[in-house]
Design an enzyme around this catalytic site. Sequence first.
Site, mmCIF file in Angstrom:
data_model
loop_
_atom_site.group_PDB
_atom_site.id
_atom_site.type_symbol
_atom_site.label_atom_id
_atom_site.label_comp_id
_atom_site.label_asym_id
_atom_site.label_seq_id
_atom_site.Cartn_x
_atom_site.Cartn_y
_atom_site.Cartn_z
ATOM 1 N N GLU A 12 0.826 -1.212 0.000
ATOM 2 C CA GLU A 12 0.000 0.000 0.000
ATOM 3 C C GLU A 12 0.857 1.257 0.000
ATOM 4 O O GLU A 12 0.376 2.342 -0.329
ATOM 5 C CB GLU A 12 -0.914 0.001 1.247
ATOM 6 C CG GLU A 12 -1.961 -1.093 1.208
ATOM 7 C CD GLU A 12 -2.644 -1.315 2.562
ATOM 8 O OE1 GLU A 12 -3.757 -1.845 2.560
ATOM 9 O OE2 GLU A 12 -2.055 -0.986 3.614
ATOM 10 N N GLY A 78 -12.404 -4.119 3.622
ATOM 11 C CA GLY A 78 -13.435 -5.057 3.163
ATOM 12 C C GLY A 78 -14.791 -4.358 3.174
ATOM 13 O O GLY A 78 -15.121 -3.646 4.129
ATOM 14 N N MET A 190 -8.342 -2.857 9.799
ATOM 15 C CA MET A 190 -7.734 -3.304 11.046
ATOM 16 C C MET A 190 -6.894 -2.232 11.755
ATOM 17 O O MET A 190 -6.158 -2.560 12.682
ATOM 18 C CB MET A 190 -6.892 -4.571 10.780
ATOM 19 C CG MET A 190 -7.726 -5.718 10.223
ATOM 20 S SD MET A 190 -6.789 -7.177 9.754
ATOM 21 C CE MET A 190 -6.272 -7.797 11.348
ATOM 22 N N GLU A 191 -6.993 -0.976 11.324
ATOM 23 C CA GLU A 191 -6.105 0.047 11.909
ATOM 24 C C GLU A 191 -6.739 1.415 12.170
ATOM 25 O O GLU A 191 -6.370 2.096 13.153
ATOM 26 C CB GLU A 191 -4.880 0.293 10.986
ATOM 27 C CG GLU A 191 -3.976 -0.894 10.764
ATOM 28 C CD GLU A 191 -4.460 -1.840 9.678
ATOM 29 O OE1 GLU A 191 -5.299 -1.417 8.847
ATOM 30 O OE2 GLU A 191 -4.030 -2.997 9.654
ATOM 31 N N ASP A 214 -12.157 -6.286 -1.145
ATOM 32 C CA ASP A 214 -12.897 -7.554 -1.002
ATOM 33 C C ASP A 214 -14.244 -7.264 -0.360
ATOM 34 O O ASP A 214 -14.470 -6.142 0.106
ATOM 35 C CB ASP A 214 -12.096 -8.541 -0.130
ATOM 36 C CG ASP A 214 -11.834 -7.972 1.257
ATOM 37 O OD1 ASP A 214 -10.792 -7.334 1.450
ATOM 38 O OD2 ASP A 214 -12.697 -8.143 2.145
HETATM 39 N N1 ADE Z 1 -8.813 -5.171 5.101
HETATM 40 C C1 ADE Z 1 -9.145 -5.510 3.833
HETATM 41 N N2 ADE Z 1 -10.126 -6.424 3.824
HETATM 42 C C2 ADE Z 1 -10.415 -6.697 5.117
HETATM 43 C C3 ADE Z 1 -11.327 -7.562 5.760
HETATM 44 N N3 ADE Z 1 -12.127 -8.363 5.046
HETATM 45 N N4 ADE Z 1 -11.356 -7.586 7.116
HETATM 46 C C4 ADE Z 1 -10.524 -6.784 7.828
HETATM 47 N N5 ADE Z 1 -9.642 -5.949 7.267
HETATM 48 C C5 ADE Z 1 -9.582 -5.894 5.932
#
Ligand code: ADE
Length: 252
Positions: A12, A78, A190-191, A214
Amino acid sequence: MLLGIMGAMPEEMDKIIASIDDKEIVERGSRIYYRGNLFGQEVVAVFSRWGKVAAATTATNMILDFKVDRIVFTGVAGAISPELNVGDIVIGQRLFQHDMDARPLMRRFEIPLTGKTSYETPQQNVDTMAQAVHTFLKNNKEFRKILAEQDITSPRLLTGDIASGDLFISSTEMKHALIKNLPSVVCVEMEGAAVAQVCDDYGVPLIVVRVISDTADEKAHISAIGFVNQHAGDYSLSILKEYIDLTNILKD
Ligand code: ADE
């Protein structure tokens, strides 16, 4: 003005780091910080590694050691909202820590001793980034052509709430649990909300801008890895370029 640029993964951040001129490289706390000039803006860029703790320690270091005035966090997420497709962009309005739960001592999602269940990005900061993203979507014909070849034909921008936690959301069941508990959330990562907590503690503005890699379901890991390898770096660099160009114009 010193701009801090953070992402969680090397993919990234690679293209941003490669574009920084007059680089000074500083290693601290198992992270490598790149300080220099990006499109005429003084920046420090770093990849933090995944997860809330890694992002929080890195953000703290950005603020205390480098004295950044503002942080932009970029990278993938996501999709939780069915309105979002791979390649769409989200700017975080409110940032929640979806795995924070000190009940019955506190309300679910409350960050202890803050009275808050989320961190809100000031509207003006959201609007500036939104303008930069719109310019990116409008002007970047070459990159758009590459995306179209991969069926990303009409990427769009959504401004909305983001949930962060130390969980990769990879099943419909996990996704539905998140929707049930935090119905306003449009995407998950996640951050972001961990960095938001650090930035709030130190009074440093933060903007989180994410690209959907995703749909946080059973195929999330395959989709996310493919997207990160192919497109995440180009998205991050192109959005940051428009953001820096715009904020330089607004400054004049
Ligand atoms: N970052 C990208 N896709 C994710 C997901 N499905 N869950 C948590 N962090 C993500």
